[in-house]
Write a protein that holds these residues in place. Structure first.
Motif, PDB file in Angstrom:
ATOM      1  N   ASP A 253      29.385  43.515  32.077  1.00 39.57           N
ATOM      2  CA  ASP A 253      29.476  44.971  32.057  1.00 39.57           C
ATOM      3  C   ASP A 253      28.372  45.539  32.944  1.00 39.57           C
ATOM      4  OD1 ASP A 253      28.949  47.787  31.085  1.00 39.57           O
ATOM      5  OD2 ASP A 253      30.685  47.256  29.860  1.00 39.57           O
ATOM      6  N   PRO A 254      28.713  46.402  33.897  1.00 39.56           N
ATOM      7  CA  PRO A 254      27.693  46.924  34.813  1.00 39.56           C
ATOM      8  C   PRO A 254      26.682  47.851  34.168  1.00 39.56           C
ATOM      9  CG  PRO A 254      29.819  47.954  35.224  1.00 39.56           C
ATOM     10  CD  PRO A 254      30.069  46.838  34.266  1.00 39.56           C
TER      11      PRO A 254
ATOM     12  N   PHE B  74      22.693  43.077  33.363  1.00 38.75           N
ATOM     13  CA  PHE B  74      23.260  43.194  34.707  1.00 38.75           C
ATOM     14  C   PHE B  74      22.155  43.630  35.661  1.00 38.75           C
ATOM     15  CE2 PHE B  74      25.632  45.648  38.011  1.00 38.75           C
ATOM     16  CZ  PHE B  74      26.276  44.556  38.567  1.00 38.75           C
TER      17      PHE B  74
ATOM     18  N   PHE C 170      23.963  40.502  40.141  1.00 36.36           N
ATOM     19  CA  PHE C 170      24.990  41.045  41.027  1.00 36.36           C
ATOM     20  C   PHE C 170      25.073  40.247  42.319  1.00 36.36           C
ATOM     21  CE2 PHE C 170      26.211  44.563  44.119  1.00 36.36           C
ATOM     22  CZ  PHE C 170      27.557  44.501  43.813  1.00 36.36           C
TER      23      PHE C 170
ATOM     24  N   LEU D 189      26.990  37.136  41.816  1.00 31.72           N
ATOM     25  CA  LEU D 189      28.441  37.324  41.733  1.00 31.72           C
ATOM     26  C   LEU D 189      29.078  37.421  43.124  1.00 31.72           C
ATOM     27  CD1 LEU D 189      28.604  39.997  38.871  1.00 31.72           C
ATOM     28  CD2 LEU D 189      29.186  37.575  38.685  1.00 31.72           C
TER      29      LEU D 189
ATOM     30  N   LEU E 127      34.761  44.754  43.731  1.00 33.71           N
ATOM     31  CA  LEU E 127      34.333  45.713  42.719  1.00 33.71           C
ATOM     32  C   LEU E 127      35.434  46.015  41.716  1.00 33.71           C
ATOM     33  CD1 LEU E 127      32.283  48.323  44.808  1.00 33.71           C
ATOM     34  CD2 LEU E 127      31.400  46.493  43.339  1.00 33.71           C
TER      35      LEU E 127
ATOM     36  N   GLN F 179      38.274  42.728  37.618  1.00 36.06           N
ATOM     37  CA  GLN F 179      37.709  42.783  36.272  1.00 36.06           C
ATOM     38  C   GLN F 179      37.044  41.484  35.848  1.00 36.06           C
ATOM     39  OE1 GLN F 179      37.782  45.982  34.526  1.00 36.06           O
ATOM     40  NE2 GLN F 179      38.145  46.241  36.719  1.00 36.06           N
TER      41      GLN F 179
ATOM     42  N   LEU G 107      33.384  42.204  37.640  1.00 32.98           N
ATOM     43  CA  LEU G 107      32.696  43.273  36.926  1.00 32.98           C
ATOM     44  C   LEU G 107      33.702  43.989  36.038  1.00 32.98           C
ATOM     45  CD1 LEU G 107      30.385  45.000  39.564  1.00 32.98           C
ATOM     46  CD2 LEU G 107      29.679  43.619  37.611  1.00 32.98           C
TER      47      LEU G 107
ATOM     48  N   TYR H  41      24.302  47.912  44.279  1.00 35.94           N
ATOM     49  CA  TYR H  41      23.873  47.753  42.880  1.00 35.94           C
ATOM     50  C   TYR H  41      23.333  49.071  42.335  1.00 35.94           C
ATOM     51  CZ  TYR H  41      20.988  46.418  38.902  1.00 35.94           C
ATOM     52  OH  TYR H  41      20.411  46.352  37.650  1.00 35.94           O
TER      53      TYR H  41
END
Length: 289
Positions: A142-143, A148, A153, A156, A168, A171, A174, A209
């Motif tokens: 969850d951002p 996070f 990030f 990822l 982005l 799902q 993120l 980010y």
């Protein structure tokens, strides 16, 4: 489509009104929306709401040891009522998909789940463990969670050969960001939606980010305290580029442009994001030089 900020607001609004109250009746009006059958929907009746959480773009209602989980799809929504109609709903062609009536004596309050349009993507599950819902089980971080970090990030994005816009929205990478807020995030970060994620510099990763956290938190804060009926209008009014093709960019004044896909579109500012280059419609499968 409701995304993280709207679903977060829905979960807070409903949690304040549901926790500690029991379910009297649940009516499945649009049977196609119900994706599970064991436990049955009727198993919720007589149980007490224990909490409402957001999981990405899913709503998770804890109800007496069970979970009522919803994904609102493209055009689903939740409507609260202090007094629902006494007459049970009839299945039909209208937008009503689910009705939940509370069981407090003399109450009659509850909520309805609706879905507009001809394309039906609303999904409702009743499960013993929320991870039985495959869409929830595959969610990425969850951002808005404390864990996070910019380092997480960057991890990822490492090795991601896809365009940053698609990453982005994924799902499993993120949780909670969709078409609208990915446009807003990339505009805030001054980043082309077509840039390959793996080729982003350390500074570019940090900019995206920072834009993720700021954009989502500001949207959540704008929606705080609003009635459910006002959340959609607030989302639209708060967007700077998404859905604003042909309007002036609020940062530089350039004309906001659009790229169309088979079932969606994205908007961006050439001056802010692509060095003045206009991206071709993806149906043409090329980039204007």
């Amino acid at each position: 489509m409701p995304e993280l900020p709207e679903v977060e607001s829905l979960s807070r609004f409903l949690g304040e009104r549901l926790v500690g109250r029991s379910v009297a009746r649940v009516y499945a009006v649009a049977v196609h929306a119900l994706k599970t059958y064991d436990p049955p929907l009727s198993a919720l009746e007589g149980r007490v709401f224990e909490g409402v959480e957001r999981r990405g773009k899913f709503l998770d209602f804890g109800v007496g040891g069970l979970h009522l989980v919803m994904h609102l799809g493209r055009a689903g929504w939740v409507r609260w009522s202090d007094r629902l109609p006494e007459v049970p709903p009839r299945p039909g062609k209208g937008p009503l998909a689910l009705r939940v009536r509370l069981g407090d004596p003399g109450d009659g309050a509850g909520f309805e789940v609706t879905e507009a349009g001809s394309q039906k993507h609303l999904a409702v599950y009743v499960v013993r463990d929320v991870l039985e819902v495959s869409g929830v089980a595959r969610l990425g971080p969850d951002p808005l969670s404390e864990g996070f970090t910019v380092e997480a990030f960057a991890g990822l994005l490492a090795g991601e050969s896809r365009q940053i816009k698609g990453v982005l929205r994924d799902q499993s990478v993120l949780a909670g960001i969709g078409n609208a807020y990915s446009d807003e995030i990339l505009h805030a970060a001054r980043m082309s939606p077509f840039k390959l994620a793996a080729r982003l510099s350390e500074d570019e990763v940090a900019r995206i980010y920072e834009a993720i956290g700021r954009t989502l938190r500001e949207a959540v804060e704008r929606a705080r305290g609003l009635a459910l009926k006002d959340l959609k209008a607030e989302k639209k009014s708060g967007l700077r580029v998404h859905g604003r093709k042909g309007e002036a960019c609020p940062v530089c004044g350039d004309t906001i442009r659009e790229v169309s896909f088979s079932d969606a579109s994205m908007q961006y500012c050439p001056t802010c994001q692509t060095g003045g280059k206009v991206l071709a419609d993806r149906r043409m499968s090329r980039l204007l030089k």
